[in-house]
Write an enzyme that holds these catalytic residues in place. Structure first.
Site, PDB file in Angstrom:
ATOM      1  N   ASP A 169       4.139   1.599  -4.332  1.00 41.64           N
ATOM      2  CA  ASP A 169       3.361   2.410  -5.267  1.00 41.64           C
ATOM      3  C   ASP A 169       3.161   1.579  -6.524  1.00 41.64           C
ATOM      4  O   ASP A 169       4.113   1.324  -7.268  1.00 41.64           O
ATOM      5  CB  ASP A 169       4.124   3.709  -5.579  1.00 41.64           C
ATOM      6  CG  ASP A 169       3.327   4.632  -6.505  1.00 41.64           C
ATOM      7  OD1 ASP A 169       2.303   4.194  -7.073  1.00 41.64           O
ATOM      8  OD2 ASP A 169       3.749   5.799  -6.660  1.00 41.64           O
ATOM      9  N   VAL A 170       1.922   1.163  -6.774  1.00 41.21           N
ATOM     10  CA  VAL A 170       1.667   0.265  -7.920  1.00 41.21           C
ATOM     11  C   VAL A 170       1.856   0.955  -9.264  1.00 41.21           C
ATOM     12  O   VAL A 170       1.854   0.297 -10.302  1.00 41.21           O
ATOM     13  CB  VAL A 170       0.265  -0.410  -7.862  1.00 41.21           C
ATOM     14  CG1 VAL A 170       0.131  -1.283  -6.634  1.00 41.21           C
ATOM     15  CG2 VAL A 170      -0.851   0.612  -7.983  1.00 41.21           C
TER      16      VAL A 170
ATOM     17  N   ASP B 237       0.842  -1.196   0.000  1.00 42.87           N
ATOM     18  CA  ASP B 237       0.000   0.000   0.000  1.00 42.87           C
ATOM     19  C   ASP B 237       0.878   1.247   0.000  1.00 42.87           C
ATOM     20  O   ASP B 237       1.976   1.248   0.549  1.00 42.87           O
ATOM     21  CB  ASP B 237      -0.926  -0.012   1.223  1.00 42.87           C
ATOM     22  CG  ASP B 237      -2.153   0.862   1.040  1.00 42.87           C
ATOM     23  OD1 ASP B 237      -3.266   0.299   0.888  1.00 42.87           O
ATOM     24  OD2 ASP B 237      -2.010   2.109   1.041  1.00 42.87           O
TER      25      ASP B 237
ATOM     26  N   LYS C 239     -11.707  -0.066 -15.318  1.00 40.60           N
ATOM     27  CA  LYS C 239     -12.323  -1.268 -14.749  1.00 40.60           C
ATOM     28  C   LYS C 239     -12.753  -2.241 -15.858  1.00 40.60           C
ATOM     29  O   LYS C 239     -12.620  -3.459 -15.705  1.00 40.60           O
ATOM     30  CB  LYS C 239     -13.509  -0.891 -13.851  1.00 40.60           C
ATOM     31  CG  LYS C 239     -13.108  -0.149 -12.564  1.00 40.60           C
ATOM     32  CD  LYS C 239     -12.107  -0.938 -11.729  1.00 40.60           C
ATOM     33  CE  LYS C 239     -11.948  -0.376 -10.315  1.00 40.60           C
ATOM     34  NZ  LYS C 239     -10.883  -1.061  -9.557  1.00 40.60           N
TER      35      LYS C 239
ATOM     36  N   SER D 123     -15.415  -3.394 -10.872  1.00 39.05           N
ATOM     37  CA  SER D 123     -16.464  -2.533 -10.299  1.00 39.05           C
ATOM     38  C   SER D 123     -17.713  -2.665 -11.167  1.00 39.05           C
ATOM     39  O   SER D 123     -17.629  -3.046 -12.343  1.00 39.05           O
ATOM     40  CB  SER D 123     -15.990  -1.074 -10.325  1.00 39.05           C
ATOM     41  OG  SER D 123     -17.068  -0.189 -10.081  1.00 39.05           O
TER      42      SER D 123
ATOM     43  N   TYR E 283     -12.362   5.917 -15.030  1.00 39.50           N
ATOM     44  CA  TYR E 283     -12.589   4.806 -14.092  1.00 39.50           C
ATOM     45  C   TYR E 283     -13.317   3.649 -14.785  1.00 39.50           C
ATOM     46  O   TYR E 283     -12.919   2.482 -14.650  1.00 39.50           O
ATOM     47  CB  TYR E 283     -13.391   5.335 -12.898  1.00 39.50           C
ATOM     48  CG  TYR E 283     -13.542   4.379 -11.735  1.00 39.50           C
ATOM     49  CD1 TYR E 283     -12.524   4.239 -10.792  1.00 39.50           C
ATOM     50  CD2 TYR E 283     -14.704   3.634 -11.553  1.00 39.50           C
ATOM     51  CE1 TYR E 283     -12.668   3.377  -9.702  1.00 39.50           C
ATOM     52  CE2 TYR E 283     -14.857   2.770 -10.475  1.00 39.50           C
ATOM     53  CZ  TYR E 283     -13.837   2.655  -9.560  1.00 39.50           C
ATOM     54  OH  TYR E 283     -13.984   1.796  -8.489  1.00 39.50           O
TER      55      TYR E 283
HETATM   56  N1  LIG Z   1     -15.748   1.274  -2.294  1.00 40.38           N
HETATM   57  C1  LIG Z   1     -16.495   0.963  -3.350  1.00 40.38           C
HETATM   58  O1  LIG Z   1     -17.696   1.247  -3.382  1.00 40.38           O
HETATM   59  C2  LIG Z   1     -15.888   0.249  -4.534  1.00 40.38           C
HETATM   60  C3  LIG Z   1     -16.766  -0.269  -5.492  1.00 40.38           C
HETATM   61  C4  LIG Z   1     -16.233  -0.945  -6.592  1.00 40.38           C
HETATM   62  C5  LIG Z   1     -14.869  -1.091  -6.719  1.00 40.38           C
HETATM   63  N2  LIG Z   1     -14.042  -0.558  -5.770  1.00 40.38           N
HETATM   64  C6  LIG Z   1     -12.607  -0.750  -5.963  1.00 40.38           C
HETATM   65  O2  LIG Z   1     -12.095  -1.456  -4.855  1.00 40.38           O
HETATM   66  C7  LIG Z   1     -10.713  -1.146  -4.691  1.00 40.38           C
HETATM   67  C8  LIG Z   1     -10.468  -0.758  -3.238  1.00 40.38           C
HETATM   68  O3  LIG Z   1     -11.257   0.378  -2.945  1.00 40.38           O
HETATM   69  P1  LIG Z   1     -11.692   0.758  -1.448  1.00 40.38           P
HETATM   70  O4  LIG Z   1     -13.068   1.259  -1.556  1.00 40.38           O
HETATM   71  O5  LIG Z   1     -11.370  -0.334  -0.516  1.00 40.38           O
HETATM   72  O6  LIG Z   1     -10.750   2.039  -1.229  1.00 40.38           O
HETATM   73  P2  LIG Z   1      -9.826   2.532   0.001  1.00 40.38           P
HETATM   74  O7  LIG Z   1      -9.543   3.970  -0.293  1.00 40.38           O
HETATM   75  O8  LIG Z   1     -10.451   2.190   1.309  1.00 40.38           O
HETATM   76  O9  LIG Z   1      -8.492   1.658  -0.187  1.00 40.38           O
HETATM   77  C9  LIG Z   1      -7.654   1.835  -1.295  1.00 40.38           C
HETATM   78  C10 LIG Z   1      -6.213   1.654  -0.854  1.00 40.38           C
HETATM   79  O10 LIG Z   1      -5.393   1.757  -2.030  1.00 40.38           O
HETATM   80  C11 LIG Z   1      -4.222   2.443  -1.678  1.00 40.38           C
HETATM   81  N3  LIG Z   1      -3.595   3.021  -2.868  1.00 40.38           N
HETATM   82  C12 LIG Z   1      -3.996   4.111  -3.577  1.00 40.38           C
HETATM   83  N4  LIG Z   1      -3.117   4.367  -4.553  1.00 40.38           N
HETATM   84  C13 LIG Z   1      -2.135   3.423  -4.483  1.00 40.38           C
HETATM   85  C14 LIG Z   1      -0.952   3.158  -5.212  1.00 40.38           C
HETATM   86  N5  LIG Z   1      -0.564   3.951  -6.232  1.00 40.38           N
HETATM   87  N6  LIG Z   1      -0.183   2.103  -4.853  1.00 40.38           N
HETATM   88  C15 LIG Z   1      -0.553   1.312  -3.809  1.00 40.38           C
HETATM   89  N7  LIG Z   1      -1.655   1.526  -3.063  1.00 40.38           N
HETATM   90  C16 LIG Z   1      -2.443   2.567  -3.396  1.00 40.38           C
HETATM   91  C17 LIG Z   1      -4.684   3.495  -0.679  1.00 40.38           C
HETATM   92  O11 LIG Z   1      -3.584   3.953   0.130  1.00 40.38           O
HETATM   93  C18 LIG Z   1      -5.731   2.727   0.129  1.00 40.38           C
HETATM   94  O12 LIG Z   1      -5.158   2.137   1.294  1.00 40.38           O
HETATM   95  C19 LIG Z   1     -10.419  -0.033  -5.704  1.00 40.38           C
HETATM   96  O13 LIG Z   1      -9.819  -0.601  -6.846  1.00 40.38           O
HETATM   97  C20 LIG Z   1     -11.788   0.521  -6.038  1.00 40.38           C
HETATM   98  O14 LIG Z   1     -11.807   1.095  -7.327  1.00 40.38           O
HETATM   99  C21 LIG Z   1     -14.523   0.096  -4.672  1.00 40.38           C
END
Ligand SMILES: NC(=O)c1ccc[n+]([C@@H]2O[C@H](COP(=O)([O-])OP(=O)(O)OC[C@H]3O[C@@H](n4cnc5c(N)ncnc54)[C@H](O)[C@@H]3O)[C@@H](O)[C@H]2O)c1
Length: 252
Positions: free
Chosen positions: A61-62, A37, A156, A139, A152
């Protein structure tokens, strides 16, 4: 049980939201989680929650190949094995498409789609050795046309294509690759968008047949299934977990 006897998962974006819930689930099932992360703050909080004997974090950092490579080199050195990879690092940054710059588009693609490529590529030989599995977080934005989310939705949708392609290419290596497409989940990501006025939770709840957001644990259960031997004949699939949002015909 020694750490080398425990199944190891690597989770990008593993220190928050869905990724952290997957780590919790993996640890509860007796495994060891490595959180990759960007946020040191989130990693510290997550490891204190999971226990240092059950998990560790690597600031990663991905969007940077060298950062991802260093993380997987560390896994080779410390854990010596990898059984699962969840690609979940992501951000939400809605903007009107006519005002979206190349830089903003490429940045979002680099985190979501590029991140999946970089981590999957780095994990390939470890997962081939363990006959492991990958789950990429897609998503409902891969299924629906959401305004102001062209980057986005594109990222996805592309992740689902990447999932199908690698599922076929890596099947002979013993690696299964699937995607999970969540609907709306209560996490820091959606909380921030709601607070900024970029996401309105009321129409989402009323448009969702199950009439609520998901808890991250409900998505973790689906990811956990796809990573587990229970899904041993499932590959290249995108499993929608959205409370019925995308199949709702109630508008009719
Ligand atoms: N929350 C929703 O409703 C939802 C719905 C569909 C899909 N998603 C997807 O689920 C995944 C997780 O989302 P979440 O809601 O748990 O978000 P979140 O913000 O709670 O967690 C995301 C994490 O990714 C980390 N991150 C961001 N950029 C990064 C990078 N460059 N390198 C490494 N880590 C990085 C952040 O520090 C954070 O800890 C994402 O891909 C998001 O698009 C979320």
């Amino acid at each position: 049980m020694g750490i080398l006897e425990r199944r190891v998962v690597a989770i990008t974006g593993g220190a928050s939201g869905i990724g952290l819930a997957v780590a919790e689930r993996w640890v509860a099932d007796g495994g060891f989680a490595v959180l990759l992360d960007l946020s040191d703050e989130n990693i510290v909080a997550a490891i204190s929650q999971l226990g240092a004997e059950n998990a560790r974090g690597i600031r990663t950092d991905v969007t940077k190949q060298e950062s991802v490579d260093a993380a997987f080199a560390s896994i080779v050195q410390r854990e010596g094995r990898l059984d699962g990879l969840m690609n979940g690092a992501g951000i939400g940054r809605p903007s009107p498409t006519a005002e979206t710059s190349d830089a903003d588009f490429e940045f979002l693609m680099s985190i979501h789609l590029g991140g999946v490529l970089r981590a999957s590529r780095a994990a390939h030989s470890l997962l081939s050795a363990s006959r492991g599995a990958i789950v990429n977080i897609s998503s409902v934005a891969a299924k629906n046309g959401m305004p102001q989310r062209a980057s986005y939705c594109s990222a996805k949708s592309a992740i689902e294509g990447f999932t199908r392609s690698t599922a076929v290419e890596w099947a002979p290596d013993g690696i299964r690759v699937n995607a999970v497409a969540p609907g709306y989940v209560r996490t820091a990501l959606t909380d921030a968008l709601i607070a900024e006025g970029k996401l309105n939770d009321e129409p989402i709840v009323s448009r969702t047949p199950l009439a609520r957001f998901a808890d991250p644990q409900e998505i973790a259960a689906v990811v956990s299934f796809l990573l587990s031997p229970d899904a041993s004949f499932v590959t290249g699939h995108s499993l929608v977990a959205d409370g019925g949002l995308t199949i709702d015909g109630n508008w009719y």
